[in-house]
Design a protein around this motif. Structure first.
Motif, PDB file in Angstrom:
ATOM      1  N   GLU A   1      35.468 -10.102  70.213  1.00 35.06           N
ATOM      2  CA  GLU A   1      35.513  -8.757  69.888  1.00 35.06           C
ATOM      3  C   GLU A   1      35.761  -7.888  70.961  1.00 35.06           C
ATOM      4  O   GLU A   1      36.789  -6.909  71.360  1.00 35.06           O
TER       5      GLU A   1
ATOM      6  N   ARG B   1      38.999  -5.737  72.029  1.00 24.95           N
ATOM      7  CA  ARG B   1      39.003  -4.601  72.458  1.00 24.95           C
ATOM      8  C   ARG B   1      39.224  -3.574  73.727  1.00 24.95           C
ATOM      9  O   ARG B   1      39.982  -2.780  73.894  1.00 24.95           O
TER      10      ARG B   1
ATOM     11  N   ALA C   1      38.451 -11.432  64.142  1.00 21.46           N
ATOM     12  CA  ALA C   1      37.768 -10.703  65.177  1.00 21.46           C
ATOM     13  C   ALA C   1      38.855 -10.788  66.498  1.00 21.46           C
ATOM     14  O   ALA C   1      38.608 -10.392  67.373  1.00 21.46           O
TER      15      ALA C   1
ATOM     16  N   SER D   1      34.631  -4.795  62.258  1.00 17.93           N
ATOM     17  CA  SER D   1      34.317  -5.646  63.381  1.00 17.93           C
ATOM     18  C   SER D   1      32.848  -5.048  64.177  1.00 17.93           C
ATOM     19  O   SER D   1      32.006  -5.731  64.521  1.00 17.93           O
TER      20      SER D   1
ATOM     21  N   GLU E   1      29.228  -6.958  64.721  1.00 14.89           N
ATOM     22  CA  GLU E   1      28.520  -6.850  66.060  1.00 14.89           C
ATOM     23  C   GLU E   1      27.214  -6.262  65.863  1.00 14.89           C
ATOM     24  O   GLU E   1      26.257  -6.838  66.365  1.00 14.89           O
TER      25      GLU E   1
END
Length: 217
Positions: free
Chosen positions: A67, A71, A96, A150, A154
């Motif tokens: 992730e 990101r 992901a 996502s 997390e």
């Protein structure tokens, strides 16, 4: 040259991968890490083409690492390597942002082939996983975790490791109130009422090896 970093908490696994990959003239193992945190630092420093990442590691999980790399818009492609071969789990990982998915039972040839394919920007799925994904789509079965965003996933991963809301907030750069909202929302989506039930559900669906004994409410 394809630059690769290995992120796995088992030294024997990393050694095996390194021996296989370094026999290839077009692949270079640029670094290794025993934790996802260390792996993330390596990826940011070395910006390799590929990171081979284990899912289950102490501390941050392979999902969280995937992730964060996505990101941060880093150029490194993630190939997940795990013992878990349940189709519900790979789909969540691919969602992901992982480009590749291998099981630890794969052959040396398959490992090399996957690294080359993903380095070229193409997705690679182990044949057994691809078949399971197709079957899961046909019969409509899905993991309840597919409904989570996502960020919710997390937060869930951190909750089951017994991390307090304040610590989760610090790590994700969110206020404790926002983390609390995520917690409430993900529990509603999963139809669980406390973290112990969440840990059990995650174990059943292969997201964690075993429930954390320090889990609280």
């Amino acid at each position: 040259m394809i630059n690769v970093v290995l992120v796995d908490d088992h030294e024997l696994v990393r050694t095996g991968f390194r021996m296989i990959l370094q026999q290839q003239s077009d692949i270079h193992v640029a670094g290794e890490a025993g934790t996802a945190e260390e792996g993330l630092r390596l990826i940011r420093t070395l910006t390799p083409d590929i990171a081979l990442v284990d899912v289950h590691m102490p501390g941050m999980s392979g999902i969280e690492l995937t992730e964060r790399v996505c990101r941060s818009k880093l150029s490194t492609h993630i190939v997940i390597v795990t013992v878990v071969d349940d189709a519900r789990f790979p789909k969540r990982l691919l969602d992901a942002g992982a480009l590749g998915y291998l099981t630890k039972g794969c052959s040396a040839d398959e490992l090399v082939s996957a690294v080359r394919q993903v380095a070229g920007g193409r997705r690679y799925l182990a044949p057994a996983v691809a078949q399971q994904l197709a079957l899961a789509t046909l019969d409509g079965s899905a993991s309840p975790f597919d409904t989570l965003s996502s960020r919710e996933l997390e937060v869930a991963m951190m909750l089951v490791r017994g991390k307090p809301l304040t610590m989760i907030g610090e790590q994700l750069n969110l206020s404790p109130k926002t983390v609390s909202t995520y917690k409430q929302r993900l529990m509603e989506k999963l139809h669980v009422d406390h973290v112990l039930s969440l840990a059990h559900l995650m174990t059943v669906h292969g997201l964690i090896d075993t429930p954390n004994h320090h889990v609280g409410n």
